[in-house]
Design an enzyme around this catalytic site. Structure first.
Site, PDB file in Angstrom:
ATOM      1  N   SER A 130       9.759 -39.446   1.929  1.00  0.00           N
ATOM      2  CA  SER A 130       8.839 -40.061   2.874  1.00  0.00           C
ATOM      3  C   SER A 130       9.067 -41.577   2.926  1.00  0.00           C
ATOM      4  O   SER A 130      10.156 -42.018   3.296  1.00  0.00           O
ATOM      5  CB  SER A 130       7.399 -39.687   2.501  1.00  0.00           C
TER       6      SER A 130
ATOM      7  N   ASP B 295       6.134 -29.878   8.558  1.00  0.00           N
ATOM      8  CA  ASP B 295       5.670 -31.174   8.061  1.00  0.00           C
ATOM      9  C   ASP B 295       4.736 -31.821   9.082  1.00  0.00           C
ATOM     10  O   ASP B 295       5.144 -32.149  10.196  1.00  0.00           O
ATOM     11  CB  ASP B 295       6.877 -32.086   7.808  1.00  0.00           C
TER      12      ASP B 295
ATOM     13  N   HIS C  43       4.790 -31.346   3.639  1.00  0.00           N
ATOM     14  CA  HIS C  43       5.070 -32.703   3.144  1.00  0.00           C
ATOM     15  C   HIS C  43       4.734 -32.778   1.665  1.00  0.00           C
ATOM     16  O   HIS C  43       3.846 -33.519   1.231  1.00  0.00           O
ATOM     17  CB  HIS C  43       4.256 -33.735   3.941  1.00  0.00           C
TER      18      HIS C  43
END
Length: 304
Positions: free
Chosen positions: A125, A251, A279
């Protein structure tokens, strides 16, 4: 855990910029170095211990660490107002206390502290944004790159699901239990529908995160760094390190378009898209992560 895997205590690395980063290592220091970079608001313990051990068993000297403003690393100062955050969200000028480039500099400083001229780098991320920036700013120090559920900085890709906004905007209240309740709500939305995690495990992770130190102002400072990052799309074409992009098709925090755009921008990048993955880093996907990171590192060894 394999009895042959050496795990260090958590240590503090003083950097030349005055920041101290808390880090921990797994495996043989003579093995191939692998730096793991976590995302927004996440301490290094969000890289699961079992995953780190498996990576060490795959031939890596694994290093995980707390970014600044996270866990036991240096807490910065400077309040970010809601108005400044809102301006950044719509793309208006909004000065940030630090940038993704500064966070990449911290990571490179940790390698300096460890006496490592270069390392394989994997980032999740925001950590993927940091890893990409390392590969651009110091290409000689990134042996291979694995960008996980991340994006390029371009606003037209990698967006958040609108379903997240009410939960992210809600005030959570003071104290550990309020933090845990809020974390459970967020992970219920962004977690992997195809690889659900037991609520007791989520509670334990949230409690450990709180105990390591949670700084809401620090999370907002990191968020502003993300919102004000440059669009790296054109520059990503300069990356020569072997690269793999991993992203989940479910996600909701960073839409899969961000992963696709990253892979398209980096010449020769491998892309792995996983149905049912959201995620997070669910245990059933540990073999997928280890294989992808090992395979990408092996490609670096075959470069002329």
């Amino acid at each position: 855990m394999s009895p042959a895997t050496t795990v260090s205590d958590e240590l503090l690395a003083p950097l030349s910029n005055g920041i101290e980063l808390c880090y921990q290592t797994f495996g043989d220091p003579d093995a191939e170095p692998l730096l793991l970079v976590m995302g927004l608001g996440g301490p290094m313990t969000w890289w699961p211990r079992e995953l780190c051990v498996r990576l060490a068993e795959a031939g890596f000297y694994v290093i995980r660490y707390d970014n600044r403003d996270t866990g036991r690393s240096t807490r910065m100062t400077g309040r970010v107002t809601t108005g400044r955050l809102a301006r950044a969200f719509v793309g208006a000028p909004a000065p940030a206390p630090y940038s993704i480039g500064d966070l990449a500099g911290d990571a490179l400083g940790l390698l300096d502290h460890l006496g490592l001229p270069a390392a394989h780098v994997a980032g999740v991320s925001m950590g993927g944004m940091i890893a990409q920036t390392m590969a651009l700013d110091a290409p000689e120090r990134v042996l291979s790159l694995v960008s996980i559920m991340s994006t390029t900085g371009r606003r037209g890709v990698g967006w958040q699901s609108p379903a997240l906004l009410p939960t992210l905007a809600a005030r959570r209240g003071p104290g550990k239990e309020a933090y845990v309740r809020r974390a459970l709500l967020v992970w219920a939305i962004i977690g992997s529908p195809g690889f659900p995690v037991d609520e007791a495990d989520l509670r334990a992770r949230a409690g450990e995160t709180w105990d390591r130190g949670v700084d809401e102002a620090g999370v907002v400072r990191q968020m502003l760094a993300v919102l004000t990052q440059p669009d790296r799309t054109r520059r990503l074409g300069e990356i020569t390190a072997p690269t793999t992009v991993l992203h989940g098709l479910a996600d909701k925090m960073v839409h899969v378009s961000g992963g696709r755009a990253t892979a398209a921008a980096i010449r020769g990048a491998e892309v792995v898209l996983v149905p049912g993955w959201g995620h997070d880093l669910p245990a059933p996907l540990f073999p997928t992560f280890v294989r992808a990171i090992r395979r990408t590192a092996d490609r670096a060894g075959r470069r002329p």
